[in-house]
Design a protein around this motif. Structure first.
Motif, PDB file in Angstrom:
ATOM      1  N   ALA A 192       0.816  -1.214   0.000  1.00 32.79           N
ATOM      2  CA  ALA A 192       0.000   0.000   0.000  1.00 32.79           C
ATOM      3  C   ALA A 192       0.848   1.261   0.000  1.00 32.79           C
ATOM      4  O   ALA A 192       0.346   2.357  -0.272  1.00 32.79           O
ATOM      5  CB  ALA A 192      -0.921   0.008   1.214  1.00 32.79           C
ATOM      6  N   LEU A 193       2.133   1.127   0.326  1.00 36.06           N
ATOM      7  CA  LEU A 193       3.006   2.288   0.478  1.00 36.06           C
ATOM      8  C   LEU A 193       3.817   2.607  -0.770  1.00 36.06           C
ATOM      9  O   LEU A 193       4.518   3.608  -0.816  1.00 36.06           O
ATOM     10  CB  LEU A 193       3.961   2.063   1.658  1.00 36.06           C
ATOM     11  N   LEU A 194       3.756   1.726  -1.759  1.00 37.94           N
ATOM     12  CA  LEU A 194       4.480   2.002  -3.001  1.00 37.94           C
ATOM     13  C   LEU A 194       3.826   1.236  -4.129  1.00 37.94           C
ATOM     14  O   LEU A 194       3.242   0.180  -3.923  1.00 37.94           O
ATOM     15  CB  LEU A 194       5.957   1.619  -2.888  1.00 37.94           C
ATOM     16  N   GLY A 195       3.910   1.789  -5.315  1.00 43.40           N
ATOM     17  CA  GLY A 195       3.384   1.103  -6.488  1.00 43.40           C
ATOM     18  C   GLY A 195       4.504   0.320  -7.149  1.00 43.40           C
ATOM     19  O   GLY A 195       5.571   0.863  -7.421  1.00 43.40           O
ATOM     20  N   ALA A 196       4.280  -0.957  -7.396  1.00 45.86           N
ATOM     21  CA  ALA A 196       5.285  -1.797  -8.032  1.00 45.86           C
ATOM     22  C   ALA A 196       4.684  -2.473  -9.248  1.00 45.86           C
ATOM     23  O   ALA A 196       3.551  -2.979  -9.190  1.00 45.86           O
ATOM     24  CB  ALA A 196       5.803  -2.849  -7.043  1.00 45.86           C
ATOM     25  N   ALA A 197       5.422  -2.482 -10.347  1.00 45.85           N
ATOM     26  CA  ALA A 197       4.946  -3.106 -11.580  1.00 45.85           C
ATOM     27  C   ALA A 197       4.509  -4.536 -11.310  1.00 45.85           C
ATOM     28  O   ALA A 197       5.226  -5.309 -10.673  1.00 45.85           O
ATOM     29  CB  ALA A 197       6.054  -3.093 -12.626  1.00 45.85           C
ATOM     30  N   GLY A 198       3.315  -4.874 -11.762  1.00 47.38           N
ATOM     31  CA  GLY A 198       2.804  -6.224 -11.575  1.00 47.38           C
ATOM     32  C   GLY A 198       1.891  -6.404 -10.386  1.00 47.38           C
ATOM     33  O   GLY A 198       1.350  -7.489 -10.185  1.00 47.38           O
ATOM     34  N   TYR A 199       1.698  -5.341  -9.604  1.00 48.96           N
ATOM     35  CA  TYR A 199       0.819  -5.430  -8.438  1.00 48.96           C
ATOM     36  C   TYR A 199      -0.408  -4.517  -8.560  1.00 48.96           C
ATOM     37  O   TYR A 199      -1.056  -4.206  -7.566  1.00 48.96           O
ATOM     38  CB  TYR A 199       1.588  -5.082  -7.156  1.00 48.96           C
ATOM     39  N   ALA A 200      -0.727  -4.115  -9.776  1.00 47.76           N
ATOM     40  CA  ALA A 200      -1.860  -3.207  -9.961  1.00 47.76           C
ATOM     41  C   ALA A 200      -3.192  -3.777  -9.472  1.00 47.76           C
ATOM     42  O   ALA A 200      -4.038  -3.028  -8.975  1.00 47.76           O
ATOM     43  CB  ALA A 200      -1.975  -2.792 -11.428  1.00 47.76           C
ATOM     44  N   PRO A 201      -3.442  -5.088  -9.569  1.00 47.92           N
ATOM     45  CA  PRO A 201      -4.711  -5.597  -9.037  1.00 47.92           C
ATOM     46  C   PRO A 201      -4.794  -5.536  -7.514  1.00 47.92           C
ATOM     47  O   PRO A 201      -5.893  -5.549  -6.944  1.00 47.92           O
ATOM     48  CB  PRO A 201      -4.733  -7.061  -9.521  1.00 47.92           C
ATOM     49  N   TYR A 202      -3.648  -5.470  -6.853  1.00 51.49           N
ATOM     50  CA  TYR A 202      -3.569  -5.651  -5.409  1.00 51.49           C
ATOM     51  C   TYR A 202      -3.315  -4.359  -4.632  1.00 51.49           C
ATOM     52  O   TYR A 202      -3.997  -4.069  -3.642  1.00 51.49           O
ATOM     53  CB  TYR A 202      -2.444  -6.651  -5.132  1.00 51.49           C
TER      54      TYR A 202
END
Length: 363
Positions: A192-202
């Protein structure tokens, strides 16, 4: 230049020292998660972190209600958890099979737990149920995007709604301060504290949980304040006990859920995570309980996650104003290097492989 490095080293040494003292309990002598003799309801309690938390709380004397969908896993889990009970002659254990993504099921959970608990709602409600389906955003079916929000955000929101409705019923002026506050705990993620490629659904669902926790923490002050009103008519409508809200943000947990995540996880996501240090269910549960016992509002279970939390607190409550302020200074500087490095890894992966899911890119 040398002087700057010297003072940077001094500040870092102070931060590490303060953090170490905080871990040892110097700044928080009171136990803010006293569970002996209390009833704790946990969703997602049949496996992983939920099972680990339930075992620790059973050791501390809690009565435990675990919730999950699979009845066989629940039966196995409650046997495992109850074996750690502090006092088997006094403690009680119960299971409820339910789908937390449905609002009516959460109402049933609370009603059944209350009936089992001699007509009283649970003292502590801890939402652990959730799961990740990592994948690139454009490749994720819309129904999966919706189910990720249902499982993570709405599963927590529905439970919070039915819990607060149970806890805020008027006490007719009877105020019970001896048993401490009722506590609602949500389990989000460091994602929840950072956006990481591949975790857009989560990531968005877990970030929404953080916003909900911030909002509810402010909102329950209405009820806590009403308990202290000088107006008897206001006190008569107030709940019998204070209410507190908390949010736990674990990182990677080695569990069956993690194994399932890797089935859909893109290679670029694995590349970003390759330096992570996963925790076992017992390790993450112990860290979460310890953070709550020290009175934390947003509780992380690893040092790097604590830095991220401090750097992105915004209007969220501080666990320790000194430590959080010092750590926010560190992460503000560190992210000048970490952020571009993460971006470069994703960019260079795309430059070499495009959007293909090529495992060699994670080597």
């Amino acid at each position: 230049m040398a002087g700057g490095l010297f003072w940077a080293s001094v500040v870092l040494a102070v931060i590490i020292s303060v953090f170490a003292l905080d871990i040892m309990g110097l700044f928080s002598r009171k136990n803010h998660l006293e569970v002996d003799g209390k009833t704790v309801l946990l969703t997602g309690g049949s496996t992983g972190m939920g099972r680990g938390v339930a075992k620790i709380l059973a050791k501390k004397g809690a009565n435990i209600v675990i919730v999950a969908r699979n009845q066989q896993r629940l039966a196995e889990a409650v046997k495992y958890i109850s074996a750690s009970a502090k006092d088997t002659s006094k403690q009680r254990f119960h299971t409820i099979s339910a789908d937390v993504t449905k609002p009516e099921e959460n109402d049933r959970i609370m009603a059944e737990a209350t009936k089992w608990n001699h007509g009283q709602p649970p003292d502590i409600v801890w939402q652990v149920a959730g799961g990740a389906h990592p994948a690139l955003f454009k490749d994720t079916p819309i129904e999966v995007l919706r189910s990720q929000m249902d499982m993570n955000y709405w599963g927590a929101a529905y439970l919070a709604h039915t819990t607060l409705n149970a806890w805020t019923k008027p006490s007719a002026g009877s105020q019970d301060a001896s048993t401490g506050p009722r506590q609602f705990i949500m389990t989000s993620s460091v994602a929840a504290l950072l956006g990481a490629a591949g975790y857009a659904p989560y990531c968005p669902a877990k970030a929404a949980m953080r916003s909900l926790a911030d909002t509810l923490r402010s909102e329950v002050n209405i009820y806590n304040g009403s308990r202290r009103s000088k107006d008897p008519s206001v006190r008569a409508e107030a709940p019998g006990r204070d209410i507190s809200i908390h949010l736990v943000m674990p990182g990677t947990i080695t569990s069956p859920g993690f194994e399932n995540e890797n089935l859909t996880k893109h290679a670029v996501t694995k590349l970003l995570e390759k330096d992570d240090s996963p925790q076992t269910e017992d390790e993450v549960a112990a860290a979460a309980v310890k953070g709550l016992e020290s009175g934390g509002f947003i509780v992380t279970t690893q040092f790097i996650a604590s830095l991220l939390r401090a750097g992105m607190l915004g209007g969220s409550a501080r666990n320790n104003w000194l430590l959080d302020t010092l750590m926010s200074w560190v992460v503000a500087v560190a992210w000048l290097f970490i952020g571009p490095d993460m971006d470069a890894k994703v960019f260079n992966y795309g430059k070499k492989y495009g959007a293909k899911n090529v495992e060699e890119g994670a080597k």
